[in-house]
Design an enzyme around this catalytic site. Structure first.
Site, PDB file in Angstrom:
ATOM      1  N   CYS A  53      40.409  38.353  26.653  1.00 34.57           N
ATOM      2  CA  CYS A  53      40.752  37.215  25.496  1.00 34.57           C
ATOM      3  C   CYS A  53      40.045  36.398  25.166  1.00 34.57           C
ATOM      4  CB  CYS A  53      42.144  36.571  26.364  1.00 34.57           C
ATOM      5  SG  CYS A  53      41.508  35.409  27.860  1.00 34.57           S
ATOM      6  N   ARG A  55      36.610  37.115  24.257  1.00 33.85           N
ATOM      7  CA  ARG A  55      35.260  37.935  23.688  1.00 33.85           C
ATOM      8  C   ARG A  55      35.401  39.404  23.510  1.00 33.85           C
ATOM      9  NH1 ARG A  55      31.307  35.548  25.778  1.00 33.85           N
ATOM     10  NH2 ARG A  55      32.494  34.101  26.786  1.00 33.85           N
ATOM     11  N   ASP A 113      35.526  29.909  34.891  1.00 35.20           N
ATOM     12  CA  ASP A 113      36.345  31.144  35.344  1.00 35.20           C
ATOM     13  C   ASP A 113      35.627  32.234  35.485  1.00 35.20           C
ATOM     14  OD1 ASP A 113      38.419  32.872  35.143  1.00 35.20           O
ATOM     15  OD2 ASP A 113      38.965  32.264  33.323  1.00 35.20           O
ATOM     16  N   TYR A 114      35.520  32.861  36.864  1.00 37.13           N
ATOM     17  CA  TYR A 114      34.995  33.986  37.182  1.00 37.13           C
ATOM     18  C   TYR A 114      35.528  35.185  37.151  1.00 37.13           C
ATOM     19  CZ  TYR A 114      37.287  32.712  41.803  1.00 37.13           C
ATOM     20  OH  TYR A 114      38.375  32.625  42.519  1.00 37.13           O
ATOM     21  N   GLN A 119      35.874  42.060  34.920  1.00 36.92           N
ATOM     22  CA  GLN A 119      35.785  42.661  33.709  1.00 36.92           C
ATOM     23  C   GLN A 119      34.568  43.328  33.427  1.00 36.92           C
ATOM     24  OE1 GLN A 119      37.302  39.140  32.176  1.00 36.92           O
ATOM     25  NE2 GLN A 119      39.419  39.971  32.119  1.00 36.92           N
ATOM     26  N   GLY A 190      50.134  42.836  34.706  1.00 36.68           N
ATOM     27  CA  GLY A 190      48.449  43.245  34.701  1.00 36.68           C
ATOM     28  C   GLY A 190      47.868  41.854  35.639  1.00 36.68           C
ATOM     29  N   LYS A 191      46.599  42.095  35.661  1.00 39.37           N
ATOM     30  CA  LYS A 191      45.745  41.092  36.456  1.00 39.37           C
ATOM     31  C   LYS A 191      46.265  39.754  35.700  1.00 39.37           C
ATOM     32  CE  LYS A 191      41.201  39.808  38.242  1.00 39.37           C
ATOM     33  NZ  LYS A 191      39.927  40.240  38.234  1.00 39.37           N
ATOM     34  N   GLY A 193      48.787  38.471  34.254  1.00 36.74           N
ATOM     35  CA  GLY A 193      50.172  38.283  34.682  1.00 36.74           C
ATOM     36  C   GLY A 193      50.442  38.059  35.969  1.00 36.74           C
TER      37      GLY A 193
END
EC number: 1.2.1.70
Length: 399
Positions: A53, A55, A113-114, A119, A190-191, A193
């Protein structure tokens, strides 16, 4: 071993584009597989794509970053010309540093935010499964993961609860005076959510939450885990009618929550966690609805962020250490042919020496010691063939 100066990155991020623009260049799973299957047609053998979301970036070996960008845009809604105007491009060490900073959360929309590291890991894994990685990429990922682990264990950069999913829960809390009686609908499990749902359950004091997902089994499993409701996808409009808050985390190529779904809804807040946007833009202001996307969520203030900023110098130092280790490995890989040749030469010299003196050939650590010394010299000084001569002289002097 490929030349490190041919390693490029081309990308866009929240720093220079809004959510709508990023959505035009987002890469979904099918588009990624299309890129992997057509890479050879573009003369690209080793690459991977990170699309979140925040990049869309492509990393790989190519004649130029522009070549990589053109390849990426062969599968995006946005065109290569627009991407070229908007994108940042780096190569060599600069590209390496960028990847390490991104993986550490230093370049995330919410500092520290790790989630990005998982990803990146998945992006490289998918590329590897399709034979689009090599030794360089895989070793680079190893060092990137190690850097991220070091930063998480040795700094407070990711301490506290600050992420897009956390920010969504905080935004709901700020929007309503009371949250315990609010009915919440979450579309997409998903992740993002899942994490958002867990944050809502733990921070808002409400369990009147309904989950909907295109794959019903996923929604049912999460609902059972958290003790909340789930409904089949066909009930979207019915559930939207009873909801006060609707969150969308579907990450589909087209909007999944449409204005027609809200004709009978009393919801006053809709949060779009997806890139590209999965909420129809006409919903903003419709029946007084407040529509919020990930860019707005990133502005949610938290004291934790101030503490994280103090950890940036420590994180940068750990990154530098790991980059230096990777560069040492890279330099030594380039010298492997020379080292092998020296080892073979020294073994021949030793064997002839033993035969001339009628001494049985025996195990001797002198060769390994010379090779180790030679490797050290190579790391400190890149003097080409001089290392070869130095190693032989060193061996002869120790005989």
């Amino acid at each position: 071993m490929k030349n490190i100066s041919d390693f490029h990155i081309a990308g866009i991020s929240y720093r220079n584009t809004d959510a709508e623009t990023r959505g035009r260049f987002a890469i979904n799973e099918q588009q990624y597989r299309n890129l992997l299957s057509t890479a050879a047609d573009f003369g690209i053998e080793e690459f991977f794509v990170v699309s979140t979301c925040n990049r869309t970036e492509i990393y790989g070996f190519a004649p130029s970053a522009a070549h990589l960008a053109g390849f990426l845009c062969s599968q995006t809604e946005g065109d290569a010309g627009s991407f070229h105007q908007l994108s940042y491009r780096k190569n060599g060490r600069s590209a390496l540093e960028h990847l390490f900073h991104v993986s550490a959360g230093l370049d995330s929309q919410i500092l520290g935010d790790y989630e990005i590291i998982s990803q990146i890991k998945l992006a490289v894994k998918t590329a590897k499964e399709n034979r689009c990685t090599g030794l360089f990429t895989e070793k680079l990922l190893d060092h990137t993961l190690q850097s991220s682990r070091n930063i998480r264990s040795r700094t407070q950069l990711s301490s506290g609860s600050v992420s897009v999913s956390f920010a969504a829960a905080q935004y709901i809390r700020q929007h309503f005076t009371e949250t315990a009686d609010k009915k919440i609908l979450l579309l997409g499990t998903g992740k993002i959510g899942r994490n958002t749902c867990k944050n809502i359950v733990s921070t808002l004091g409400t369990k009147d939450i309904t989950l909907i997902n295109r794959t019903n089994a996923k929604a049912e499993a999460l609902a059972r885990e958290l003790g909340i409701r789930f409904q089949p996808y066909e009930c979207l409009e019915t559930e939207a009618a009873r909801a006060d808050v609707i969150l969308v985390a579907t990450n589909a190529p087209q909007p999944t929550l449409l204005q027609k779904h809200l004709e009978h809804s009393a919801a006053s807040l809709v949060i779009d966690l997806s890139i590209p946007n999965n909420v129809e833009m006409s919903i903003a202001g419709y029946k007084g609805i407040c529509l919020v996307n990930v860019d707005e969520l990133s502005k949610v203030a938290d004291a934790t962020l101030q503490k994280r900023k103090l950890e940036i110098p420590k994180a940068q130092q750990l990154i530098q250490e790991q980059i230096n280790e990777f560069k040492n490995w890279y330099v030594m890989r380039q010298h492997v042919p020379v080292i092998r040749a020296v080892k073979s030469t020294l073994e021949n010299i030793q064997q002839k020496h033993m035969q001339q003196d009628s001494v049985p050939l025996q195990s001797d650590d002198r060769i390994q010691k010379v090779l180790n010394n030679m490797a050290t010299q190579m790391r400190e000084k890149n003097e080409g063939g001089c290392n070869f001569i130095w190693a032989i002289n060193d061996f002869m002097a120790s005989s």
